[in-house]
Design a protein around this motif. Structure first.
Motif, PDB file in Angstrom:
ATOM      1  N   GLY A   1      32.152 -14.445 -26.934  1.00  0.00           N
ATOM      2  CA  GLY A   1      33.110 -15.199 -27.755  1.00  0.00           C
ATOM      3  C   GLY A   1      34.006 -14.275 -28.558  1.00  0.00           C
ATOM      4  N   MET A   2      34.769 -14.873 -29.376  1.00  0.00           N
ATOM      5  CA  MET A   2      35.710 -14.125 -30.194  1.00  0.00           C
ATOM      6  C   MET A   2      34.963 -13.212 -31.172  1.00  0.00           C
ATOM      7  SD  MET A   2      37.982 -16.104 -32.922  1.00  0.00           S
ATOM      8  CE  MET A   2      38.904 -17.066 -31.770  1.00  0.00           C
TER       9      MET A   2
ATOM     10  N   ILE B   1      42.897 -13.369 -30.313  1.00  0.00           N
ATOM     11  CA  ILE B   1      42.266 -12.467 -29.363  1.00  0.00           C
ATOM     12  C   ILE B   1      43.091 -12.278 -28.107  1.00  0.00           C
ATOM     13  CG2 ILE B   1      39.859 -12.724 -29.990  1.00  0.00           C
ATOM     14  CD1 ILE B   1      39.704 -15.036 -28.071  1.00  0.00           C
ATOM     15  N   ASN B   2      42.685 -11.237 -27.409  1.00  0.00           N
ATOM     16  CA  ASN B   2      43.164 -11.052 -26.044  1.00  0.00           C
ATOM     17  C   ASN B   2      44.608 -10.622 -25.879  1.00  0.00           C
ATOM     18  OD1 ASN B   2      41.168 -13.689 -24.663  1.00  0.00           O
ATOM     19  ND2 ASN B   2      40.815 -11.512 -24.678  1.00  0.00           N
TER      20      ASN B   2
ATOM     21  N   HIS C   1      38.842  -7.584 -24.327  1.00  0.00           N
ATOM     22  CA  HIS C   1      38.526  -9.003 -24.111  1.00  0.00           C
ATOM     23  C   HIS C   1      37.016  -9.153 -24.112  1.00  0.00           C
ATOM     24  CE1 HIS C   1      37.362  -8.110 -19.977  1.00  0.00           C
ATOM     25  NE2 HIS C   1      38.384  -7.297 -19.970  1.00  0.00           N
ATOM     26  N   ASP C   2      36.552 -10.370 -24.160  1.00  0.00           N
ATOM     27  CA  ASP C   2      35.110 -10.553 -24.285  1.00  0.00           C
ATOM     28  C   ASP C   2      34.549 -11.667 -23.416  1.00  0.00           C
ATOM     29  OD1 ASP C   2      36.396 -12.431 -26.028  1.00  0.00           O
ATOM     30  OD2 ASP C   2      36.185 -10.943 -27.613  1.00  0.00           O
ATOM     31  N   THR C   3      35.248 -11.954 -22.335  1.00  0.00           N
ATOM     32  CA  THR C   3      34.818 -13.054 -21.464  1.00  0.00           C
ATOM     33  C   THR C   3      34.943 -12.655 -20.007  1.00  0.00           C
ATOM     34  OG1 THR C   3      35.557 -14.680 -23.063  1.00  0.00           O
ATOM     35  CG2 THR C   3      35.332 -15.463 -20.813  1.00  0.00           C
TER      36      THR C   3
ATOM     37  N   GLY D   1      33.649 -21.372 -28.462  1.00  0.00           N
ATOM     38  CA  GLY D   1      34.975 -21.507 -27.857  1.00  0.00           C
ATOM     39  C   GLY D   1      34.947 -22.401 -26.634  1.00  0.00           C
ATOM     40  N   ASP D   2      35.889 -22.157 -25.751  1.00  0.00           N
ATOM     41  CA  ASP D   2      36.032 -22.972 -24.542  1.00  0.00           C
ATOM     42  C   ASP D   2      35.034 -22.596 -23.446  1.00  0.00           C
ATOM     43  OD1 ASP D   2      37.339 -20.430 -24.418  1.00  0.00           O
ATOM     44  OD2 ASP D   2      38.259 -21.059 -22.526  1.00  0.00           O
ATOM     45  N   SER D   3      34.566 -21.339 -23.481  1.00  0.00           N
ATOM     46  CA  SER D   3      33.865 -20.794 -22.307  1.00  0.00           C
ATOM     47  C   SER D   3      32.644 -21.584 -21.838  1.00  0.00           C
ATOM     48  CB  SER D   3      33.473 -19.331 -22.566  1.00  0.00           C
ATOM     49  OG  SER D   3      34.624 -18.603 -22.872  1.00  0.00           O
TER      50      SER D   3
ATOM     51  N   ARG E   1      30.663 -20.659 -34.492  1.00  0.00           N
ATOM     52  CA  ARG E   1      31.875 -20.985 -33.731  1.00  0.00           C
ATOM     53  C   ARG E   1      31.594 -20.897 -32.220  1.00  0.00           C
ATOM     54  NH1 ARG E   1      35.113 -18.368 -29.624  1.00  0.00           N
ATOM     55  NH2 ARG E   1      37.184 -19.274 -29.735  1.00  0.00           N
TER      56      ARG E   1
ATOM     57  N   TRP F   1      40.136 -10.527 -15.408  1.00  0.00           N
ATOM     58  CA  TRP F   1      40.240  -9.161 -15.932  1.00  0.00           C
ATOM     59  C   TRP F   1      39.906  -8.090 -14.890  1.00  0.00           C
ATOM     60  CZ3 TRP F   1      42.866  -9.553 -20.209  1.00  0.00           C
ATOM     61  CH2 TRP F   1      42.664 -10.639 -21.068  1.00  0.00           C
TER      62      TRP F   1
ATOM     63  N   THR G   1      40.401 -17.725 -19.817  1.00  0.00           N
ATOM     64  CA  THR G   1      40.043 -16.712 -20.801  1.00  0.00           C
ATOM     65  C   THR G   1      41.120 -16.737 -21.877  1.00  0.00           C
ATOM     66  OG1 THR G   1      39.426 -14.391 -21.143  1.00  0.00           O
ATOM     67  CG2 THR G   1      41.165 -14.800 -19.540  1.00  0.00           C
ATOM     68  N   GLY G   2      40.783 -16.201 -23.028  1.00  0.00           N
ATOM     69  CA  GLY G   2      41.750 -16.178 -24.124  1.00  0.00           C
ATOM     70  C   GLY G   2      41.287 -17.022 -25.286  1.00  0.00           C
ATOM     71  N   GLN G   3      42.240 -17.417 -26.097  1.00  0.00           N
ATOM     72  CA  GLN G   3      41.944 -18.140 -27.338  1.00  0.00           C
ATOM     73  C   GLN G   3      41.362 -19.523 -27.015  1.00  0.00           C
ATOM     74  OE1 GLN G   3      42.973 -16.708 -30.437  1.00  0.00           O
ATOM     75  NE2 GLN G   3      41.841 -18.326 -31.439  1.00  0.00           N
ATOM     76  N   GLY G   4      40.040 -19.629 -27.158  1.00  0.00           N
ATOM     77  CA  GLY G   4      39.323 -20.819 -26.701  1.00  0.00           C
ATOM     78  C   GLY G   4      39.817 -22.115 -27.304  1.00  0.00           C
TER      79      GLY G   4
HETATM   80  C1  SD4 Z   1      36.477 -17.765 -26.544  1.00  0.00           C
HETATM   81  N1  SD4 Z   1      37.656 -17.831 -24.436  1.00  0.00           N
HETATM   82  O1  SD4 Z   1      35.363 -17.647 -27.052  1.00  0.00           O
HETATM   83  C2  SD4 Z   1      36.737 -17.044 -25.231  1.00  0.00           C
HETATM   84  C3  SD4 Z   1      37.198 -15.668 -25.526  1.00  0.00           C
HETATM   85  C4  SD4 Z   1      37.767 -14.879 -24.397  1.00  0.00           C
HETATM   86  O2  SD4 Z   1      38.252 -12.781 -23.581  1.00  0.00           O
HETATM   87  O3  SD4 Z   1      38.184 -15.359 -23.379  1.00  0.00           O
HETATM   88  N2  SD4 Z   1      37.838 -13.595 -24.569  1.00  0.00           N
HETATM   89  O4  SD4 Z   1      37.402 -18.363 -27.065  1.00  0.00           O
END
Ligand code: SD4
Length: 342
Positions: free
Chosen positions: A221-222, A173-174, A199-201, A231-233, A229, A39, A252-255
Motif C-alpha cells: 500500500g501507500m 504516490i507513484n 511504487h509498491d504494488t 487502497g484499491d489493490s 488505510r 511495472w 496501480t497508483g493512487q488507490g
Molecule cells: C494503493 N494502489 O494502496 C496501491 C498503491 C500502488 O504502486 O499501486 N502503488 O493505493
C-alpha cells in the motif's frame, strides 16, 4: 453468559454453507499463453508465472507464483520489505481472481509473508471473499502460514526514519521520479538512493493455454499511510477484475482514485462493450481525470488489461508507468505505457 455466546458462535460456524469455490475445467482457448505485470519489476513476477503457463499450467497458479516471487523479494516494494504505515507497521493487501469469478482477498494483514496465497486460501477454503486485519492474520496462521517478526527491512527502516523527520502526510504516490537507474537486474530499482519507493504494488494478469484468465494484485500500500488505510489493490472490481468472457484488468497508483470509479471493473466492462484493451484502459483513465483534471496532475493511476484473445492494453495518468509482457514471442519485455499527461 460468555460461554453460551461462545457456544452460539461455534454452532453458527457449523451453519456456514459448504465452500462454494468452483473449479471447472477451463474451456479451450487460443493455446497461446500470455502474462502481463505492472511495472518493470514485473520481470520478476513474469519469470515466476511464465514457466507455469509453459508447462500447460493454470493461469490462477501462474499469477499466484508471480505474487509469491515479488513478495519474496525483500528489495522490492511489495510484501514485508515494503514501507510501513505512519505508525511504523507494514500492513499488506492482496487479492486473486480466477476464470470462474472465484475470488479471495485480504487487507490490513500484518506479519504474513505471502498475502497473495492467503487470499487464495480465502477463495478456496472459505465461503467469503475478503478477510481483514487480525481476522485475516488468524486465518492465515490457522492455514499454516508462519507469523513473521514485526520488523522493518533495513531499507524500509531507513526510509521510515527519513520520513519521520518531518512526517509530512502527503498521500501522493507513484509519480515516477527520474533518477539514474542503478538497479542490479534488467529492471529499474524498486527504491531510490534515498530509500523512497518507485511504487509498491504488483499486479499480474494471465491467460493460459486452456483459455482461462486469472489475475492477482499484492501491495504494501501507500507508504506512511494512516494506520488502517486500505487502497484499491485488495478490492475486487477496483484493483483487479477478471471476466473470462471478456478479459482481465489490474490497476496501480493512487488507490482512492481507482476505487471512486471501480477502475478494473470499468476497464473490463468497456471491453465487454467492444473496446480493445488499449481503448478501455484509456477511457477508464480519462474517466478518472474528468472528475478533477487539476487534481489529476498530482497523482498517478495506471491500468493494464488483457483480452480473451491475448491482446494487451495499458494506459496511465502520468508518464513513467511501464509494464512487463511475456507471450512466447517476447519474454519479460518491459514496455513504456502511454499516458494522458506528458
Ligand atoms: C494503493 N494502489 O494502496 C496501491 C498503491 C500502488 O504502486 O499501486 N502503488 O493505493
Amino acid at each position: 453468559m460468555k460461554n453460551s455466546r461462545r457456544q452460539f458462535v461455534k454452532n453458527s460456524a457449523l451453519l456456514i454453507p459448504a465452500v462454494r469455490y468452483v473449479n471447472l475445467p477451463a474451456k479451450e482457448g487460443s493455446g497461446k499463453p500470455v502474462v502481463v505485470s505492472t511495472w518493470d519489476s514485473g520481470v520478476i513476477a513474469n519469470a515466476a508465472a511464465w514457466p507455469v503457463l509453459l508447462d500447460q499450467g493454470r493461469a490462477i497458479d501462474a499469477v499466484e507464483q508471480a505474487g509469491i516471487a515479488i513478495e519474496n523479494d525483500i528489495n522490492c516494494c511489495v510484501g514485508l520489505g515494503g514501507n510501513p504505515d505512519r505508525d511504523g507497521y507494514v500492513t499488506l493487501d492482496a487479492c486473486i481472481m480466477d476464470d470462474q469469478a472465484n475470488c479471495g482477498s485480504v487487507a490490513f494483514l500484518e506479519r504474513i509473508k505471502h498475502p497473495v496465497s492467503v487470499a487464495r486460501k480465502v477463495m478456496e477454503e472459505t465461503p467469503h471473499v475478503m478477510l481483514v486485519g487480525i481476522g485475516a492474520q488468524q486465518f492465515a496462521v490457522e492455514q499454516g502460514f508462519p507469523l513473521e517478526p514485526q520488523t522493518l527491512s533495513p531499507e524500509a527502516e531507513k526510509a521510515y526514519k527519513k520520513w519521520l523527520l518531518d512526517a509530512n502526510y502527503e498521500p501522493v504516490i507513484n509519480i515516477e521520479r527520474t533518477q539514474s537507474k542503478k538497479g542490479k537486474g534488467p529492471y529499474a530499482p524498486a527504491r531510490f538512493d534515498d530509500g523512497s519507493f518507485n511504487h509498491d504494488t504488483m499486479g499480474t494478469i494471465a491467460l493460459d493455454g486452456g483459455g482461462a484468465l486469472s489475475g492477482m494484485c499484492t501491495t504494501s500500500g501507500m507508504g506512511f499511510k494512516m494506520r488502517g488505510r486500505v487502497g484499491d489493490s485488495p478490492i475486487i472490481g477496483s484493483g483487479l477484475f477478471v471476466d473470462n468472457e471478456v478479459g482481465a484488468a489490474v490497476a496501480t497508483g493512487q488507490g482512492e482514485e481507482v476505487i471512486r470509479v471501480s477502475g478494473c471493473h470499468l476497464v473490463v466492462e468497456l471491453m465487454r462493450n467492444g473496446r480493445t484493451p488499449q481503448e478501455a484502459c484509456e477511457q477508464a483513465v480519462e474517466r478518472i481525470i474528468k472528475r478533477d483534471r487539476e487534481k489529476a496532475r498530482s497523482f498517478q493511476v495506471a491500468f493494464i488489461a488483457l483480452g480473451k484473445n491475448g491482446s494487451i492494453g495499458a494506459f496511465a495518468v502520468q508518464k513513467g508507468f511501464n509494464y512487463t509482457i511475456s507471450n512466447g514471442e517476447i519474454e519479460g519485455q518491459v514496455v513504456d505505457a502511454k499516458s494522458f499527461f506528458g
